[in-house]
Design an enzyme around this catalytic site. Structure first.
Site, PDB file in Angstrom:
ATOM      1  N   GLY A  28       7.808  -5.443  10.859  1.00  0.00           N
ATOM      2  CA  GLY A  28       7.823  -6.874  11.186  1.00  0.00           C
ATOM      3  C   GLY A  28       6.438  -7.487  11.244  1.00  0.00           C
ATOM      4  O   GLY A  28       6.203  -8.435  12.001  1.00  0.00           O
ATOM      5  N   TYR A  63      18.279 -11.869  22.765  1.00  0.00           N
ATOM      6  CA  TYR A  63      16.954 -11.252  22.579  1.00  0.00           C
ATOM      7  C   TYR A  63      16.600 -10.389  23.794  1.00  0.00           C
ATOM      8  O   TYR A  63      16.204  -9.224  23.669  1.00  0.00           O
ATOM      9  CB  TYR A  63      15.945 -12.387  22.385  1.00  0.00           C
ATOM     10  CG  TYR A  63      14.484 -12.010  22.369  1.00  0.00           C
ATOM     11  CD1 TYR A  63      13.959 -11.144  21.414  1.00  0.00           C
ATOM     12  CD2 TYR A  63      13.603 -12.576  23.305  1.00  0.00           C
ATOM     13  CE1 TYR A  63      12.599 -10.846  21.396  1.00  0.00           C
ATOM     14  CE2 TYR A  63      12.258 -12.288  23.287  1.00  0.00           C
ATOM     15  CZ  TYR A  63      11.755 -11.417  22.335  1.00  0.00           C
ATOM     16  OH  TYR A  63      10.417 -11.128  22.322  1.00  0.00           O
ATOM     17  N   GLY A 101       5.140 -11.438  11.048  1.00  0.00           N
ATOM     18  CA  GLY A 101       5.283 -12.434  12.106  1.00  0.00           C
ATOM     19  C   GLY A 101       3.982 -12.743  12.815  1.00  0.00           C
ATOM     20  O   GLY A 101       2.890 -12.404  12.351  1.00  0.00           O
ATOM     21  N   GLN A 102       4.125 -13.378  13.985  1.00  0.00           N
ATOM     22  CA  GLN A 102       2.966 -13.918  14.711  1.00  0.00           C
ATOM     23  C   GLN A 102       1.946 -12.838  15.087  1.00  0.00           C
ATOM     24  O   GLN A 102       0.739 -13.042  14.957  1.00  0.00           O
ATOM     25  CB  GLN A 102       3.461 -14.625  15.977  1.00  0.00           C
ATOM     26  CG  GLN A 102       2.381 -15.374  16.728  1.00  0.00           C
ATOM     27  CD  GLN A 102       2.840 -15.841  18.114  1.00  0.00           C
ATOM     28  OE1 GLN A 102       3.897 -15.435  18.601  1.00  0.00           O
ATOM     29  NE2 GLN A 102       2.052 -16.684  18.734  1.00  0.00           N
ATOM     30  N   ASP A 112      14.758  -4.166   5.014  1.00  0.00           N
ATOM     31  CA  ASP A 112      15.488  -4.752   6.142  1.00  0.00           C
ATOM     32  C   ASP A 112      15.557  -3.724   7.272  1.00  0.00           C
ATOM     33  O   ASP A 112      16.059  -2.615   7.082  1.00  0.00           O
ATOM     34  CB  ASP A 112      16.896  -5.116   5.636  1.00  0.00           C
ATOM     35  CG  ASP A 112      17.708  -5.892   6.658  1.00  0.00           C
ATOM     36  OD1 ASP A 112      17.403  -5.797   7.860  1.00  0.00           O
ATOM     37  OD2 ASP A 112      18.660  -6.575   6.233  1.00  0.00           O
ATOM     38  N   ILE A 113      15.083  -4.109   8.454  1.00  0.00           N
ATOM     39  CA  ILE A 113      15.046  -3.190   9.598  1.00  0.00           C
ATOM     40  C   ILE A 113      16.460  -2.818  10.041  1.00  0.00           C
ATOM     41  O   ILE A 113      16.664  -1.796  10.701  1.00  0.00           O
ATOM     42  CB  ILE A 113      14.247  -3.829  10.772  1.00  0.00           C
ATOM     43  CG1 ILE A 113      13.736  -2.773  11.751  1.00  0.00           C
ATOM     44  CG2 ILE A 113      15.049  -4.887  11.496  1.00  0.00           C
ATOM     45  CD1 ILE A 113      12.591  -1.983  11.306  1.00  0.00           C
ATOM     46  N   LYS A 123      16.213  -6.314  24.101  1.00  0.00           N
ATOM     47  CA  LYS A 123      14.918  -5.729  24.495  1.00  0.00           C
ATOM     48  C   LYS A 123      15.087  -4.786  25.693  1.00  0.00           C
ATOM     49  O   LYS A 123      14.430  -3.757  25.769  1.00  0.00           O
ATOM     50  CB  LYS A 123      13.896  -6.828  24.781  1.00  0.00           C
ATOM     51  CG  LYS A 123      13.387  -7.519  23.521  1.00  0.00           C
ATOM     52  CD  LYS A 123      12.534  -6.573  22.656  1.00  0.00           C
ATOM     53  CE  LYS A 123      11.982  -7.247  21.418  1.00  0.00           C
ATOM     54  NZ  LYS A 123      11.098  -6.387  20.622  1.00  0.00           N
ATOM     55  N   ASP A 149       8.549  -4.862   6.187  1.00  0.00           N
ATOM     56  CA  ASP A 149       8.902  -6.237   6.567  1.00  0.00           C
ATOM     57  C   ASP A 149       9.910  -6.801   5.576  1.00  0.00           C
ATOM     58  O   ASP A 149       9.893  -6.461   4.394  1.00  0.00           O
ATOM     59  CB  ASP A 149       7.637  -7.111   6.589  1.00  0.00           C
ATOM     60  CG  ASP A 149       7.844  -8.409   7.362  1.00  0.00           C
ATOM     61  OD1 ASP A 149       7.354  -8.498   8.495  1.00  0.00           O
ATOM     62  OD2 ASP A 149       8.489  -9.327   6.818  1.00  0.00           O
TER      63      ASP A 149
END
Ligand code: AKB
Length: 320
Positions: free
Chosen positions: A7, A138, A10-11, A49-50, A142, A31
């Protein structure tokens, strides 16, 4: 050391990849997105794809990393629009990463957890070991990911460790999070001269500037195992209200128009998260210490965002 980052588009990945390279690591990425323009040369970018186990296993087998930084996830606000997909990506994806790590003898999996594991009603400052009753998919995934990693650690001997990140702020990509209003105040405020935040001015959650967040990842990842008393650590830096963030932007960006219009769904998520975290276990076990408070972060980030806006303009695909 060979490090695989899931991933990384991302940020966090935007800033993590150059940092890992600068520390002399051999870096591979897994990713969903194609290799972006900003990806530094020398990074091996694998597309996949994860949530597809065979693809994850193939990627881990072929990269043969010593460590995996597992970032791939759908964040809180985006996740509420697609809860089933969020479960699949965040939790099945984590299971595939852990299982691949076990099968292909990866030394360590580093997990990026979040303040979204917490639910409403906790008295601040909120410590590591409190009842976890998240209100978002989410957050649910987690919490389960933390427990799954601890299972792999105790049953299979995998070195599993990670941090619960506050909302993160950098000169980069907002990624479908509920904490994104802080980043948009800077980015949209500077690019467009205005931004309407989707929360009340009084909203207060923990935040962290990306250089601190990256340093936390590196420092915990490299900490001697015998110093650690747990797998997952709260880490904290600052807890400004949205109003205080707006004031910090206004001080540095004259004339910017920052307003507030609370969106009920995202406000409810923000209100369910703790205002302040207790990160004393991280400070004691591996010497965690943040460097940036709101003022220091704002001084540092404004010229960086300005530079990025100037260099990329309004071009399609610009990541500001
Ligand atoms: C989000 O807002 O969903 C994330 C987080 C706090 O984990 N930035």
């Amino acid at each position: 050391m060979k490090i695989l980052v899931t991933g990384a588009g991302g940020q966090i990945g935007t800033d993590l990849l150059p940092m890992l390279l600068s520390r002399g690591h051999d870096v591979a990425v897994y990713d969903l997105a194609p290799r972006p323009d900003w990806c530094p040369a020398g990074v091996e970018w694998m597309r996949g794809d994860i949530s597809v186990s065979a693809e994850v296993f193939d990627a881990v087998k072929s990269a043969a990393p010593d460590r995996i930084f597992h970032l791939a996830a759908i964040l809180s606000a985006a996740g509420e629009a697609v809860p089933h997909r969020t479960w699949h990506v965040n939790l099945d994806g984590t299971r595939y990463v852990l299982e691949a790590a076990r099968l292909f003898e990866v030394q360590q999996v580093f997990y990026t957890s979040t303040i979204a594991v917490f639910g409403p009603g906790l008295e601040p400052p909120v410590g590591d070991d409190v009842p976890l009753h998240p209100t978002t998919m989410y957050g649910v995934t987690k919490v389960a990911g933390e427990l799954l990693g601890e299972y792999y650690e105790s049953v299979f001997g995998l070195d599993f460790r990670g941090v619960r990140f506050p909302g993160l702020i950098n000169a980069g990509i907002p990624g479908g999070g509920t904490s994104d209003y802080a980043l948009y105040m800077f980015v949209d405020g500077m690019r467009d001269g205005a931004y309407e935040a989707f929360c009340t001015p009084e909203s207060r959650i923990p935040f962290m500037y990306m250089p601190d967040a990256l340093r936390a990842m590196i420092e915990l990842s490299e900490a001697p195992k015998e110093a650690l008393t747990r797998s997952i650590y709260n880490i904290a830096a600052m807890s400004p209200t949205a109003q205080e963030i707006a004031d910090a932007v206004r001080e540095r960006v004259p004339g910017v128009n920052l307003t507030f219009k609370s969106d009920p769904k995202r406000q409810a998520i923000l209100d369910s998260w703790p205002a302040v975290l207790d990160d004393s276990n991280a400070r004691r076990d591996w010497g965690w210490k943040h460097e940036f408070d709101l003022a220091a972060m704002s001084d540092d980030i404004v010229p960086k965002i300005r530079e990025l806006i100037e260099s990329q303009g309004q071009a399609e695909g610009a990541h500001v």
